[in-house]
Write a protein that holds these residues in place. Structure first.
Motif, PDB file in Angstrom:
ATOM      1  N   GLY A  89       0.845  -1.280   0.079  1.00  0.00           N
ATOM      2  CA  GLY A  89       0.139  -0.005  -0.031  1.00  0.00           C
ATOM      3  C   GLY A  89       0.768   1.239  -0.038  1.00  0.00           C
ATOM      4  N   GLU A  90       0.314   2.430   0.759  1.00  0.00           N
ATOM      5  CA  GLU A  90       1.043   3.670   0.654  1.00  0.00           C
ATOM      6  C   GLU A  90       2.370   3.484   1.160  1.00  0.00           C
ATOM      7  OE1 GLU A  90      -0.114   6.922  -0.778  1.00  0.00           O
ATOM      8  OE2 GLU A  90      -1.152   5.130  -1.815  1.00  0.00           O
ATOM      9  N   HIS A  91       2.588   2.665   2.116  1.00  0.00           N
ATOM     10  CA  HIS A  91       3.991   2.546   2.919  1.00  0.00           C
ATOM     11  C   HIS A  91       4.901   1.428   2.504  1.00  0.00           C
ATOM     12  CE1 HIS A  91       1.580   5.010   5.900  1.00  0.00           C
ATOM     13  NE2 HIS A  91       2.797   5.228   6.191  1.00  0.00           N
ATOM     14  N   MET A  92       4.653   1.251   1.072  1.00  0.00           N
ATOM     15  CA  MET A  92       5.772   0.316   0.408  1.00  0.00           C
ATOM     16  C   MET A  92       7.008   0.944   0.293  1.00  0.00           C
ATOM     17  SD  MET A  92       4.617   0.627  -3.468  1.00  0.00           S
ATOM     18  CE  MET A  92       2.831   0.648  -3.298  1.00  0.00           C
ATOM     19  N   VAL A  93       8.064   0.298   0.370  1.00  0.00           N
ATOM     20  CA  VAL A  93       9.456   0.972   0.391  1.00  0.00           C
ATOM     21  C   VAL A  93      10.350   0.205  -0.480  1.00  0.00           C
ATOM     22  CG1 VAL A  93      11.394   1.278   1.957  1.00  0.00           C
ATOM     23  CG2 VAL A  93       9.012   1.224   2.852  1.00  0.00           C
ATOM     24  N   PRO A  94      10.195   0.836  -1.870  1.00  0.00           N
ATOM     25  CA  PRO A  94      11.312   0.244  -2.775  1.00  0.00           C
ATOM     26  C   PRO A  94      12.836   0.188  -2.249  1.00  0.00           C
ATOM     27  CG  PRO A  94       9.846   1.693  -3.812  1.00  0.00           C
ATOM     28  CD  PRO A  94       9.744   2.034  -2.235  1.00  0.00           C
ATOM     29  N   VAL A  95      13.394  -0.866  -2.247  1.00  0.00           N
ATOM     30  CA  VAL A  95      14.883  -1.058  -1.867  1.00  0.00           C
ATOM     31  C   VAL A  95      15.839  -0.408  -2.840  1.00  0.00           C
ATOM     32  CG1 VAL A  95      16.875  -2.286  -0.572  1.00  0.00           C
ATOM     33  CG2 VAL A  95      14.209  -2.758  -0.294  1.00  0.00           C
ATOM     34  N   PHE A  96      16.014   0.847  -3.204  1.00  0.00           N
ATOM     35  CA  PHE A  96      16.716   1.424  -4.215  1.00  0.00           C
ATOM     36  C   PHE A  96      18.240   1.166  -4.027  1.00  0.00           C
ATOM     37  CE2 PHE A  96      12.879   4.155  -4.789  1.00  0.00           C
ATOM     38  CZ  PHE A  96      12.442   3.875  -5.888  1.00  0.00           C
ATOM     39  N   SER A  97      18.523   0.850  -2.787  1.00  0.00           N
ATOM     40  CA  SER A  97      19.930   0.773  -2.648  1.00  0.00           C
ATOM     41  C   SER A  97      20.460  -0.779  -3.205  1.00  0.00           C
ATOM     42  CB  SER A  97      20.137   0.703  -1.032  1.00  0.00           C
ATOM     43  OG  SER A  97      19.671  -0.215  -0.351  1.00  0.00           O
ATOM     44  N   ARG A  98      19.401  -1.517  -3.470  1.00  0.00           N
ATOM     45  CA  ARG A  98      19.744  -2.704  -4.226  1.00  0.00           C
ATOM     46  C   ARG A  98      19.272  -2.950  -5.625  1.00  0.00           C
ATOM     47  NH1 ARG A  98      21.116  -6.397  -0.080  1.00  0.00           N
ATOM     48  NH2 ARG A  98      20.857  -7.905  -1.386  1.00  0.00           N
ATOM     49  N   ALA A  99      18.961  -1.829  -6.032  1.00  0.00           N
ATOM     50  CA  ALA A  99      18.671  -1.756  -7.576  1.00  0.00           C
ATOM     51  C   ALA A  99      19.226  -2.089  -8.459  1.00  0.00           C
ATOM     52  CB  ALA A  99      17.674  -0.538  -7.806  1.00  0.00           C
ATOM     53  N   THR A 100      19.272  -2.776  -9.497  1.00  0.00           N
ATOM     54  CA  THR A 100      20.257  -3.022 -10.516  1.00  0.00           C
ATOM     55  C   THR A 100      19.501  -3.254 -11.812  1.00  0.00           C
ATOM     56  OG1 THR A 100      20.127  -5.665 -10.365  1.00  0.00           O
ATOM     57  CG2 THR A 100      21.762  -4.423  -8.974  1.00  0.00           C
ATOM     58  N   VAL A 101      20.345  -3.011 -13.048  1.00  0.00           N
ATOM     59  CA  VAL A 101      19.734  -3.458 -14.505  1.00  0.00           C
ATOM     60  C   VAL A 101      20.993  -3.889 -15.055  1.00  0.00           C
ATOM     61  CG1 VAL A 101      19.284  -2.217 -16.610  1.00  0.00           C
ATOM     62  CG2 VAL A 101      18.440  -1.109 -14.461  1.00  0.00           C
ATOM     63  N   ASP A 102      20.415  -5.139 -15.625  1.00  0.00           N
ATOM     64  CA  ASP A 102      21.495  -6.043 -16.195  1.00  0.00           C
ATOM     65  C   ASP A 102      22.435  -6.389 -15.112  1.00  0.00           C
ATOM     66  OD1 ASP A 102      22.103  -7.439 -18.219  1.00  0.00           O
ATOM     67  OD2 ASP A 102      23.204  -6.068 -19.055  1.00  0.00           O
ATOM     68  N   GLY A 103      22.326  -6.422 -13.848  1.00  0.00           N
ATOM     69  CA  GLY A 103      23.322  -6.799 -13.012  1.00  0.00           C
ATOM     70  C   GLY A 103      24.211  -5.818 -12.256  1.00  0.00           C
ATOM     71  N   GLU A 104      24.057  -4.619 -12.860  1.00  0.00           N
ATOM     72  CA  GLU A 104      24.858  -3.373 -12.713  1.00  0.00           C
ATOM     73  C   GLU A 104      23.917  -2.521 -11.856  1.00  0.00           C
ATOM     74  OE1 GLU A 104      28.057  -3.074 -13.093  1.00  0.00           O
ATOM     75  OE2 GLU A 104      28.024  -4.859 -14.085  1.00  0.00           O
ATOM     76  N   PRO A 105      24.509  -2.011 -10.371  1.00  0.00           N
ATOM     77  CA  PRO A 105      23.597  -0.929  -9.667  1.00  0.00           C
ATOM     78  C   PRO A 105      23.589   0.136 -10.402  1.00  0.00           C
ATOM     79  CG  PRO A 105      25.617  -1.909  -8.592  1.00  0.00           C
ATOM     80  CD  PRO A 105      26.038  -2.362  -9.994  1.00  0.00           C
ATOM     81  N   ILE A 106      22.050   0.874  -9.968  1.00  0.00           N
ATOM     82  CA  ILE A 106      21.854   1.957 -10.702  1.00  0.00           C
ATOM     83  C   ILE A 106      21.788   3.112  -9.692  1.00  0.00           C
ATOM     84  CG2 ILE A 106      20.560   0.950 -12.684  1.00  0.00           C
ATOM     85  CD1 ILE A 106      18.067   1.312 -11.254  1.00  0.00           C
ATOM     86  N   SER A 107      21.848   4.247 -10.043  1.00  0.00           N
ATOM     87  CA  SER A 107      21.820   5.626  -9.309  1.00  0.00           C
ATOM     88  C   SER A 107      20.627   6.368  -9.652  1.00  0.00           C
ATOM     89  CB  SER A 107      23.103   6.099  -9.164  1.00  0.00           C
ATOM     90  OG  SER A 107      23.092   7.631  -8.368  1.00  0.00           O
ATOM     91  N   LEU A 108      19.924   6.632  -8.908  1.00  0.00           N
ATOM     92  CA  LEU A 108      18.450   7.205  -9.067  1.00  0.00           C
ATOM     93  C   LEU A 108      18.659   8.827  -8.210  1.00  0.00           C
ATOM     94  CD1 LEU A 108      15.910   4.401  -9.213  1.00  0.00           C
ATOM     95  CD2 LEU A 108      16.820   6.004 -11.445  1.00  0.00           C
ATOM     96  N   SER A 109      18.155   9.838  -8.937  1.00  0.00           N
ATOM     97  CA  SER A 109      17.989  10.937  -7.833  1.00  0.00           C
ATOM     98  C   SER A 109      16.889  10.931  -7.031  1.00  0.00           C
ATOM     99  CB  SER A 109      17.894  12.311  -8.789  1.00  0.00           C
ATOM    100  OG  SER A 109      16.553  12.279  -9.612  1.00  0.00           O
ATOM    101  N   ALA A 110      16.928  11.790  -6.040  1.00  0.00           N
ATOM    102  CA  ALA A 110      15.690  11.764  -5.064  1.00  0.00           C
ATOM    103  C   ALA A 110      14.218  12.159  -5.958  1.00  0.00           C
ATOM    104  CB  ALA A 110      16.004  12.725  -3.960  1.00  0.00           C
ATOM    105  N   ASP A 111      14.150  12.868  -6.770  1.00  0.00           N
ATOM    106  CA  ASP A 111      13.337  13.413  -7.701  1.00  0.00           C
ATOM    107  C   ASP A 111      12.970  11.978  -8.242  1.00  0.00           C
ATOM    108  OD1 ASP A 111      13.109  15.796  -6.505  1.00  0.00           O
ATOM    109  OD2 ASP A 111      14.115  16.925  -8.187  1.00  0.00           O
TER     110      ASP A 111
END
Length: 336
Positions: free
Chosen positions: A200-222
């Protein structure tokens, strides 16, 4: 192998049953629902779908195996399905989609909570029924699933590892969003970003573990905020486009069927026989993990034939841990 679908006469329950019948055509399906005619109608149609094994086009899909059976149990027959523990004892996996009818309030963002009070009552009744049966892995789809899974666990007296609240649709939606935003030709299968917390509204994506094709990705706060807002909103956009009588049943049906398949395979990959190395985030009662207790939340779990074999405690970024704690407070407060 037998899967008991509680709420099998409804939209989500029947979609889950159909998806299982296609993906696992040799399993036996039992549908239970107070909407007896609807459950019977779905059971007949599903049984006929298995009869495609009788002709040359359909036969290869069954690999020569005997198709599974599909039946609907009338809650008013026998001793009453809601009090008959043999239905539970006969099941290898239970799927709970039983829910109160949705009101227009449920069609707006955050609407999962609109059926909370009545669905908690349904969960308590189901838990009392389950209590007399053999503890069985139970996938809870009825919303809001974190609260419903927790109430079912409390009412059943079963070990907490038996309960898995379904929350993988958000992970699939997030993968779609990240794949579309990525540069180049990226498939969702190349994207990994788990989600913990509330369904629900309090879902928490674990962006610190996000990868694309096995490589970590960096996303801005926005970017993170825009992605999260999209994932929160899209199921309600789908309802608006398709009408309130429908839902995001295809993504849910397939996700639930995949979990059930993994449970039936004892936590291993059905194609390779290997146990999955990567945990999957599903809601389960917590007892000290992540410093939380008295609440069910999505966390990384390893599955086996009994349900949750292990809860994996990841190192989370500070904001992710704060989000998980906020989710716990929100879920716990609504159960008091």
């Amino acid at each position: 192998m037998n899967v008991l679908v509680v709420g099998g006469g409804g939209t989500i329950g029947s979609t889950v049953a159909y998806t299982l019948a296609v993906q696992q055509p040799t399993i036996d399906l039992t549908l239970v629902d107070p909407r007896t005619d609807a459950a019977r109608g779905h059971a007949i149609d599903l049984r006929h779908s298995q009869c495609h094994a009788a002709h040359a086009v359909g036969r290869p899909a069954f690999d020569g195996d005997r198709p599974g059976t599909v039946s609907a149990v009338d809650p008013d027959s026998r001793t009453g399905a809601e009090t008959d523990p043999t239905l539970v004892d006969d099941a290898d996996v239970i799927v709970v989609t039983a829910s109160a009818p949705r009101s227009p309030d449920s069609f707006e963002r955050g609407g999962r909570l609109s059926v909370l009070e009545r669905n908690l009552e349904i969960a308590a009744d189901l838990g009392a029924w389950f209590a007399d049966g053999e503890p069985t892995p139970t996938v809870v789809v009825a919303n809001p699933c974190d609260r419903i899974a927790h109430r079912l666990w409390e009412a059943s007296g079963w070990p907490r590892r038996r309960f898995l609240g379904y929350s993988l649709s958000e992970t699939a939606r997030l993968a779609d969003e990240l794949a579309r935003r990525a540069d180049g030709d990226v498939s969702p299968s190349d994207v990994s970003c788990p989600i913990v917390g509330e369904h629900g509204e309090h879902m928490v994506p674990v962006f610190s573990r996000a990868t694309v094709d096995g490589e970590p990705i960096s996303l801005s706060a926005d970017d993170r905020e825009a992605i999260l807002d999209s994932v929160r909103s899209i199921p309600y956009d789908v309802i608006e486009m398709r009408g309130g009588a429908d839902s995001s049943r295809w993504v849910t049906g397939r996700g639930v069927a995949l979990i059930v398949g993994r449970l039936l395979e004892g936590g291993t990959d059905g194609a390779t026989g290997d146990r999955g190395a990567d945990p999957v985030c599903l809601s389960t009662p917590l007892s000290g993990e992540y410093g939380l207790e008295g609440v069910s939340l999505s966390v990384p779990v390893v599955l086996d034939e009994g349900g949750v074999a292990e809860i994996v405690e990841w190192d989370l970024a500070d904001d992710e841990r704060e989000g998980l704690e906020a989710a716990a407070e929100a879920v716990r407060a609504s159960l008091e």
